[in-house]
Design an enzyme around this catalytic site. Structure first.
Site, PDB file in Angstrom:
ATOM      1  N   TYR A  61       0.173  -1.575  -0.229  1.00  0.00           N
ATOM      2  CA  TYR A  61       0.131   0.390   0.188  1.00  0.00           C
ATOM      3  C   TYR A  61       1.183   1.189   0.637  1.00  0.00           C
ATOM      4  CZ  TYR A  61      -3.841  -3.336   1.259  1.00  0.00           C
ATOM      5  OH  TYR A  61      -4.778  -4.518   1.729  1.00  0.00           O
ATOM      6  N   HIS A  74       0.842 -12.160   1.787  1.00  0.00           N
ATOM      7  CA  HIS A  74       0.131 -11.201   0.785  1.00  0.00           C
ATOM      8  C   HIS A  74      -0.782 -11.399  -0.350  1.00  0.00           C
ATOM      9  CE1 HIS A  74      -1.476  -6.040  -0.503  1.00  0.00           C
ATOM     10  NE2 HIS A  74      -2.498  -7.512  -0.318  1.00  0.00           N
TER      11      HIS A  74
END
Length: 285
Positions: free
Chosen positions: A52, A110
């Protein structure tokens, strides 16, 4: 907004708040204020990721929130491209440095594949190596809990077959229109809590007339209905917003969807995410 005070217990006994703040698409410069606003409203679960690009801002928000660190549950994710032990171990320490925290409450792999090859090649060995790094960081007290994200049953089985610490969380795409019932049931059978990212289908559910009509019957908004749906599935929704008004609204979900309406929502099918189809997780690859 009693849901903000409710928790689940992970398999290792660590308590995790039942709803969290997602921070995908909140840029680093805005993340600290978003976290402070969320914490002031009552959120205690904050989710970020190396990918992010906002760990620094999220960490600043946590440290300057005015709430004791022990009351906050902070999650981050190991970049999907890292599939070896040494890089994973270094990246875990990198997250702690960027966040400015001495520990993270939950860290996830992730994705089972790099984003450029999502649902593609065989990365089983690389995932086991990355997992071993998470286990060692967990043992060292850097991570209170460890888990995975976007893992299918076969990906989970790869870890479960060789791990010394089983994954405690699997964060996956769950929303009205995309309910992976078999995966959720399998995770539950292995004591793996499911977190639901994009519980409002990255905003696309706002244009669904069927869901809007049901929300109106309950006297709630479409986001509130969608978030309540994921809660009643037994998952942890992570709605993303930097808007304090939306944060408050997203937490006002103290109502109950009937069994009949839950089944109707389960039956909704949605595969188009508009401009967000460019992201692998939405392309259905």
């Amino acid at each position: 907004m009693t849901v903000l005070n409710e928790t689940y217990d992970l398999a290792n006994g660590v308590a995790i708040p039942k709803i969290g703040l997602g921070t995908w698409f909140i840029d680093d410069g805005s993340a600290a204020q978003a976290v402070r606003d969320a914490v002031e409203i009552g959120y205690r679960n904050i989710d970020t990721a190396q990918a992010y690009g906002n760990e620094r801002g999220v960490g600043e928000g946590v440290r300057t929130s005015g709430v004791d660190r022990s009351e906050l549950f902070v999650s981050t994710k190991l970049a999907a491209e890292i599939k070896d032990y040494d890089r994973a171990a270094a990246a875990i320490d990198g997250s702690l440095t960027d966040l400015g925290l001495d520990h993270v409450d939950l860290m996830l792999i992730h994705s089972p594949q790099p984003w450029s090859d999502f649902r593609g090649g065989d990365y089983a060995e690389g995932n086991r190596e990355a997992w071993r790094a998470l286990e060692d960081a967990h043992e060292a007290g850097k991570l209170r809990a460890i888990g995975v994200s976007n893992f299918l049953r076969s990906d989970l089985d790869n870890i479960l077959g060789s791990c010394s610490v089983a994954p405690q969380v699997n964060q996956v795409l769950v929303h009205v229109g995309n309910t992976p019932t078999e995966l959720i049931d399998y995770c539950e059978s292995r004591d793996v809590l499911v977190e639901a990212y994009s519980p409002i289908a990255h905003g696309e559910m706002l244009g669904n007339p069927e869901v809007a009509a049901m929300a109106e019957r309950y006297g709630v908004t479409v986001p509130q209905l969608c978030i309540r749906y994921t809660l009643q599935l037994g998952t942890v929704p992570l709605p993303k917003t930097a808007n304090p008004e939306h944060m408050r609204g997203n937490a006002r979900v103290d109502f109950v969807i009937s069994d009949e309406d839950m089944e109707a929502l389960r039956a909704v099918r949605m595969r188009a995410y508009g401009r967000h189809d460019v992201f692998p997780v939405y392309r259905g690859e």
